[in-house]
Design an enzyme around this catalytic site. Structure first.
Site, PDB file in Angstrom:
ATOM      1  CG  HIS A   1      31.934  69.317 -15.394  1.00 17.00           C
ATOM      2  ND1 HIS A   1      30.681  68.948 -15.854  1.00 17.00           N
ATOM      3  CD2 HIS A   1      32.760  68.306 -15.746  1.00 17.00           C
ATOM      4  CE1 HIS A   1      30.761  67.766 -16.429  1.00 17.00           C
ATOM      5  NE2 HIS A   1      32.009  67.350 -16.385  1.00 17.00           N
TER       6      HIS A   1
ATOM      7  CB  CYS B   1      34.111  55.813  -5.043  1.00 16.94           C
ATOM      8  SG  CYS B   1      32.858  56.936  -5.592  1.00 16.94           S
TER       9      CYS B   1
ATOM     10  NE  ARG C   1      33.219  61.074 -15.957  1.00 17.37           N
ATOM     11  CZ  ARG C   1      32.494  60.672 -16.966  1.00 17.37           C
ATOM     12  NH1 ARG C   1      31.354  60.081 -16.750  1.00 17.37           N
ATOM     13  NH2 ARG C   1      32.892  60.862 -18.192  1.00 17.37           N
TER      14      ARG C   1
ATOM     15  CB  SER D   1      37.995  66.594 -14.006  1.00 18.10           C
ATOM     16  OG  SER D   1      36.866  65.908 -13.509  1.00 18.10           O
TER      17      SER D   1
ATOM     18  CG  ASP E   1      36.500  59.554 -16.158  1.00 20.20           C
ATOM     19  OD1 ASP E   1      35.650  59.438 -15.250  1.00 20.20           O
ATOM     20  OD2 ASP E   1      36.291  60.145 -17.241  1.00 20.20           O
TER      21      ASP E   1
ATOM     22  CG  LEU F   1      43.298  67.262 -19.731  1.00 22.34           C
ATOM     23  CD1 LEU F   1      42.502  65.972 -19.870  1.00 22.34           C
ATOM     24  CD2 LEU F   1      44.547  67.009 -18.893  1.00 22.34           C
TER      25      LEU F   1
ATOM     26  CD  GLU G   1      43.925  72.845 -30.662  1.00 23.50           C
ATOM     27  OE1 GLU G   1      44.806  71.987 -30.800  1.00 23.50           O
ATOM     28  OE2 GLU G   1      42.723  72.649 -30.913  1.00 23.50           O
TER      29      GLU G   1
ATOM     30  CG  ASP H   1      41.273  62.133 -17.998  1.00 22.20           C
ATOM     31  OD1 ASP H   1      40.807  62.322 -16.860  1.00 22.20           O
ATOM     32  OD2 ASP H   1      40.566  62.061 -19.025  1.00 22.20           O
TER      33      ASP H   1
END
Lengths: 419, 643
Positions: free
Chosen positions: A310, A133, A165, A162, A113, A303, A46, A111
């Site tokens: 992005h 960070c 972030r 990704s 985040d 995902l 898919e 994942d």
């Protein structure tokens, strides 16, 4: 205007160019086809597209690489998600009896985040990230990569930025793709140490004995903690954050003191009493990777695909080279506007071959070759190369698998002949 | 090997409760006169490989209204390579069975058919103790009253008090027994479920309560076969037989949907764990031996190398213990519970399990087999269900497990949005109150919270339109604008009401689900506050809700003992000023209903604030039962009302 500037309003103009000339379709197909070891693996996969105005199209599937290309060039999706391999072609899911259409396999995915770290980072919040960070992501990759390889015995891990972030991990080993939902959630839970929502203050609780996995993870955290937490985040620098740290150790001031006392006492005596792990717990709560467990659990969970754009930042979702993990800088990742601009720059010392509109739709090979030449001129090249290297590794395993199978076949035939 | 369950019904209208409204052969036999069944029809439709079955059935019954119903299982197999013959014998019913029936029906019940296949088969003998001894073909002796363990074809099967349920029962049983067995096992499984939520699974209370349930319901446990002791109540053989048969009946009832299968497997696995743990080490070994379970052990050298890690990753104890204890090395997929909780050493995809934890691997085996078997049973189910007498029974059995699911919206449209704030303070359980509060404060809830709270609201009677309005008005007060709400959130709310996607009408989450699945993470407010909050925060929260200090202490004690539902119930009692709530809490919507009931008869309270809308006639209405079902289900309902 510098090349890195990206304006979301330009996306509709840039996407056609990106999908026509830059998107690495052949590597993409090579990845998801997994060497053709299993029949219909690509065909039953898919894909789901997010189009303009957040229109969401699920259950797309394609029989060939060409079909995928054509469709993507037609739809120009803002975002591409990859889902599971189903029992039937996903685009025909309405035609089969309900209940028989089932998700069978998918890569084991993770994942991570940055928003999940909001209670322990002071530099940014929500969707924002900075160099400070980003260290959290580096720590996360180090810890998870080691555990997935050494503890779980997986080999083919594709780490992907990704685009905004966070990072994703695609575990592509055959065994990983075949894991059940229960097994996925068990793996995810094994890897989760930070537990509890806003209603929990102390989110890491260690008990005796310290499992080797936690020991290994702590070693990674320790490497980064002084620089990251004490200097970059300055967790012991101001009252607010000091209070937060102290809140983790003990609420009641008397108890807190007695705990400090015993700790100091033990230090002097040189023996650490069992169950006294609060400095470890604090380090883990501040630095340990926070997984979105639900993404990993479901076989049919979608995902965001590598090399998808992005829409907010314009950055391409690119694979991360683990050998240079500490040098990876999310702000260096090319935006779609940058690579499209690079494409338009006149080439130096090379014959200029314009894409002729007449040639459109001509021989596949020339198209393919042109595309390769195209992306090689942009800063996307090095990321495609990382994917290529990754795929070579995967192919090695397939080779082994195919050899084994044909070997079995031969022995079976051989024994039949003997009989 | 494919195990097929065939159910033959002979005759109709058992004595006593069931009076079947239709004459015998209709719907079952088609062509064979009264009481005569075309057995082959069943056999063939169930055997994919179209095995040749020579089968005949004759019936002694002449008057269909007085015959007794019997069920029989037969075993078929899809494997090629064996021949089979069918033998038929007419034998009298067991005497104890006959005793239960009125004398008038004795004659008709005294014949039933035993149907066995003689099999010669390649391979797989290991798994099949019944086949390996050649005693497959056997008929019961005429008038064999003594049901000694040795004198029965199923002896092999019942030689250990615990089994893997690899073989389906082959004997015939009456419908009455069918129902009793099913209901009693279901009661047992319900107990397992309830205890699992309230107690730690290895705690004394858990064991004691389950123990007493076992002896109350006469299921086998712990005890070794001891023929010399005089028995009080059913013999060990009968208990084991009941354990065996009832398991297979519930397989039929619980194979139909994913949810049912999951529930059934979970409870059976818990039950099995408990029973396995009760065994002494000798019978454990015996059990492993009987079932041919062999696992790879880790060599001494490897153990020495990994010694430190093995010690630190399990509760195996000191180094010398590691060396003397066997460690088993299995793929991590086979010991997920240990992986999940990090109670085992994991290296390169293999877990190293100390002998004391072997139950985990055995359980995994059990779970896998059961799950496969259920899938197979589901495939042959249509044939079983085509029998109109079994169908309602089985479907009722499967509905009984959840109790009420609070999806039947008796009260749709009876709540107005303005009431919600008031109700949240008065009648919402803490979890929902917490969600409501954070929604009002932050104007946002993440997915887990939206699901838990949204379905709860649906359960207390919000309509789809109200729900959309509720969420929209709250979300748009925050960072979400109308447009984004309609795009990103409205879909999921319609989805909740079964208006999108696969159109499932989702049911509100039970306490079990809230406590056990999808724990909250950063930014989440869902979950069970008693389970997922720090004690300190919980205490503060309770203080702010004006719970008395002594009450808080009681609640925190319960939380410490992991009795989250009891803690919630205590909270209910304290906030409603009652001594004993008189119900056992297992659903947030139940909390709400009970609270409403208590606060002045439920509807009255609602009427106070919301006067003109509905009259009392819109009150609770039982969903209409089909007539035939009503009589039968009454009993079952009674069993599960308190469950």
């Amino acid at each position: 205007m510098t090349s890195a500037d990206y304006d979301p309003a330009c996306l509709p103009d840039l996407l056609p160019l990106y999908y026509r000339r830059l998107f690495p379709f052949s590597q993409y197909y090579r990845w998801l086809n997994y060497g053709g070891v299993q029949k219909n693996y690509f065909q039953h996969r898919e894909f789901s597209f997010t189009l303009k105005d957040d229109i969401y199209v699920r259950y797309q599937s394609f029989s060939t690489q060409g079909e995928l290309e054509k469709e993507m060039q037609k739809m120009n999706p803002y975002k591409i998600d990859i889902g599971a391999v189903y029992s039937h072609r996903p685009n025909q899911h309405n035609t089969v009896k309900s209940g028989t259409f089932q998700a069978l396999e998918k890569e084991l995915v993770f994942d991570i985040d940055m928003t999940d770290y909001d209670d322990v980072r002071s530099c940014c919040s929500a969707a924002d990230i900075c160099h400070k960070c980003w260290t959290l992501m580096t720590i996360a990759i180090h810890i998870l990569d080691r555990a997935l390889r050494e503890d779980f015995g997986f080999h083919h891990l594709l780490w992907v930025y990704s685009g905004r972030r966070g990072v994703h991990c695609w575990v592509c080993d055959e065994a990983a793709r075949k894991l059940s939902v229960a097994a996925r959630s068990a793996v995810a839970e094994y890897l989760s140490l930070v537990k509890g929502g806003d209603e929990t203050v102390r989110k890491v609780v260690l008990s005796d004995p310290i499992h080797p996995f936690i020991g290994e993870s702590l070693a990674v955290v320790k490497r980064y903690f002084p620089q990251y937490a004490l200097h970059s985040q300055d967790v012991l620098g101001n009252k607010v954050s000091v209070d937060k740290v102290l809140a983790l150790s003990e609420k009641n001031p008397e108890k807190r003191w007695s705990r400090l006392e015993t700790h100091a006492f033990n230090k002097q005596k040189g023996n650490v009493k069992k169950g006294q792990y609060f400095e470890k717990e604090i380090m883990l709560q501040y630095c340990y990777p926070r997984l979105d467990v639900n993404v990993s659990k479901g076989v049919n969970h979608l995902l965001k695909s590598p090399f998808s754009v992005h829409p907010k930042t314009g950055r391409i979702s690119v694979p991360i080279d683990l050998k240079q993990l500490d040098k990876f800088d999310p702000f260096d990742v090319p935006t779609i506007s940058l690579i499209c601009e690079e494409l338009d720059r006149p080439r130096v010392g090379e014959e200029d071959e314009q894409v002729d509109s007449k040639e459109k739709g001509s021989d596949m090979d020339t198209m393919e070759r042109r595309r390769i030449r195209d992306y090689k001129r942009t800063s996307l090249a090095k990321y495609v190369k990382i994917l290529d290297q990754f795929l070579d590794g995967v192919a090695q395993s397939h080779k082994g698998e195919l050899l084994k199978r044909s070997g079995e076949l031969k022995t079976r035939m051989g024994s039949a002949l003997v009989e | 090997m494919l195990i097929l369950l065939v159910i033959i019904i002979i005759g109709t209208g058992g004595p006593g409760r069931y009076r079947w409204p239709w004459p015998v052969p209709v719907g079952l036999a088609g062509t064979g006169g009264p009481g005569r069944y075309r057995w082959a029809q069943y056999g063939q439709s169930l055997c994919p490989n179209n095995l040749q079955k020579k089968s005949h059935i004759s019936s002694s019954s002449s008057s269909p209204t007085r015959a007794t119903s019997y069920l029989a299982w037969t075993r078929g197999s899809t494997d090629d390579g064996y021949t089979e013959t069918a033998s038929i014998a007419a034998v009298p019913a067991r005497r104890d069975e006959a005793k239960r029936r009125p004398a008038s029906s004795f004659f008709f019940s005294s014949f039933f058919f035993v149907f066995f296949f003689k099999q010669k088969k390649k391979g797989e003998r290991k798994e099949n103790p019944l086949r390996s001894d050649r005693s497959v073909t056997r008929t019961m002796q005429f008038g064999s009253r003594q049901r000694k363990l040795i004198a029965n074809p199923q002896t092999e099967l019942y030689r250990h008090c615990l089994q893997f349920y690899a073989q389906p029962p082959l004997e015939n049983i009456s419908l009455t027994e069918f129902e009793t067995f099913a209901v009693e096992r279901l009661k047992l499984l319900k107990t397992v479920e309830n205890l699992g939520v309230s107690y730690v699974k290895s705690s004394d209370q858990y064991t004691n309560k389950l123990d007493s349930e076992f002896s109350n319901l006469h299921f086998p446990y712990k005890t070794e076969v001891d023929d010399k002791k005089p028995h009080i109540g059913p013999s060990e053989y009968e208990k084991r037989r009941k354990d065996h048969i009832s398991h297979f009946i519930l397989r039929l009832a619980y194979c139909q949907t994913e949810d049912l299968r999951r529930w059934f497997i979970q409870q059976e696995v818990d039950l099995f764990r408990y029973r396995f743990n009760c065994l002494n080490s000798k019978s454990k070994t015996q059990f492993l031996h009987h079932n041919n379970l062999h696992y790879d052990t880790v060599s001494l050298e490897e153990k020495k190398v990994l010694s430190e890690k093995l010690i630190n990753s399990s509760y195996a104890g000191s180094a010398c213990k590691v060396e003397e204890q066997d460690f088993y090395k299995v793929p991590f997929q086979d010991a997920l519970d240990l992986v999940r909780t990090r109670k085992v050493y994991l290296k390169a995809g293999y877990v190293y399990i100390p002998h004391q934890d072997i139950v985990i691997i055995v359980l995994n085996d059990f779970r896998t087999r059961l799950s496969k078997a259920l899938a197979l049973t589901a495939r042959s189910l249509p044939t079983v269900l085509s029998d109109e007498r079994l169908q309602p029974l089985l479907s009722h059995l499967s509905h009984a497990y959840v109790g009420q699911d609070y999806s039947i919206q008796k009260s749709v449209g009876k709540i107005s949005l303005e009431q919600i704030d008031l109700l949240a303070g008065k009648s919402f359980p803490l979890c929902m109150r917490q969600l409501h509060q954070s929604l009002r404060e932050t104007h946002h809830l993440r997915h887990g919270g939206r699901m838990q709270y949204g379905l709860f609201l649906k359960g207390i009677g919000l309509t789809l339109e109200q729900a959309l309005q509720f969420w929209r008005s709250e979300f748009t007060k925050g960072k979400v604008d109308m447009d984004k709400f309609d795009k990103a959130y409205a879909y999921s709310i319609r989805h909740m009401f079964g208006k999108e996607g696969k159109r499932t009408d989702y049911t509100p989450y039970s306490c079990m689900k809230v406590i056990l699945s999808n724990p909250p993470s950063q930014g989440d407010h869902h979950g069970c506050p008693f389970r997922h909050s720090d004690a300190e925060l919980l205490k503060q929260k309770l203080q702010s809700y004006k719970v008395s200090p002594s009450g808080i202490a009681q609640i925190l004690d319960l939380v410490k003992g992991m009795h989250y539902q009891l803690a919630c119930q205590k909270y209910f009692e304290l906030t409603h000023n009652i001594e004993d709530s008189g119900f056992s809490l297992n659903h947030p919507n139940q909390y709400f209903l009970e609270s409403q009931k208590l606060l002045g008869g439920g509807r009255e309270v609602k009427r106070e604030v919301d006067p003109p809308q509905r009259g009392p006639d819109a009150a609770v209405k039982q969903p209409p039962n089909p007539q035939a079902l009503a009589e039968m289900t009454e009993d079952l309902d009674a069993y599960f009302q308190d469950g």
